[in-house]
Design an enzyme around this catalytic site. Sequence first.
Site, PDB file in Angstrom:
ATOM      1  N   CYS A  57       1.085  -1.279  -0.180  1.00  0.00           N
ATOM      2  CA  CYS A  57      -0.065   0.013   0.002  1.00  0.00           C
ATOM      3  C   CYS A  57       0.912   1.249   0.034  1.00  0.00           C
ATOM      4  O   CYS A  57       2.185   1.042  -0.295  1.00  0.00           O
ATOM      5  CB  CYS A  57      -0.975   0.016   1.119  1.00  0.00           C
ATOM      6  SG  CYS A  57      -0.132   0.162   2.878  1.00  0.00           S
ATOM      7  N   HIS A  98      13.988 -14.147  12.962  1.00  0.00           N
ATOM      8  CA  HIS A  98      13.480 -13.930  14.050  1.00  0.00           C
ATOM      9  C   HIS A  98      11.908 -13.991  14.646  1.00  0.00           C
ATOM     10  O   HIS A  98      11.613 -14.717  15.546  1.00  0.00           O
ATOM     11  CB  HIS A  98      13.901 -12.541  14.832  1.00  0.00           C
ATOM     12  CG  HIS A  98      15.344 -12.451  15.014  1.00  0.00           C
ATOM     13  ND1 HIS A  98      15.781 -11.442  15.872  1.00  0.00           N
ATOM     14  CD2 HIS A  98      16.384 -13.239  14.623  1.00  0.00           C
ATOM     15  CE1 HIS A  98      17.143 -11.569  15.939  1.00  0.00           C
ATOM     16  NE2 HIS A  98      17.583 -12.507  15.084  1.00  0.00           N
TER      17      HIS A  98
END
Length: 145
Positions: free
Chosen positions: A70, A103
């Site tokens: 976006c 992570h």
Amino acid sequence: MFKNKKILIGSDHAGFDLKKELIKFLEENKYEVHDCGTYKSGESVDYPDYANKLCSLIKLNKAPKGILICGTGIGMSIAANRHKIIRAALCLDSEMAKLSREHNDANVLVLGARITSSEDAINIIKIFLNTNFAKGRHQKRIDKI
């Protein structure tokens, strides 16, 4: 790049042009790309509709990963992260993409078309798709989400 060569991609009107460039890059690299819309340039649309469509397809195992675009990436991130099992990461550079995978085991990459060049977006995608989840101590954290 990652073994499963299926990927979903979606954008609102602000991300439409960047999405088209990224689809071309992905197809040139032998990805099976499913475009979740929007399909028209210049017509204002609501970003949650496209985030919801892409995330629903991931939940149905249509592809393991997706890309949402976006204007800034913020709206798509908020909308996508409302879905269970989705870990959408707004990445502004390659290091964020790497760490989002290592992570956080992010499965949706979010980009901001107004703040990320197509060249940077391609580099971010390469890192995102080529980085594995580190597991170990990170898995315990993912399990808490």
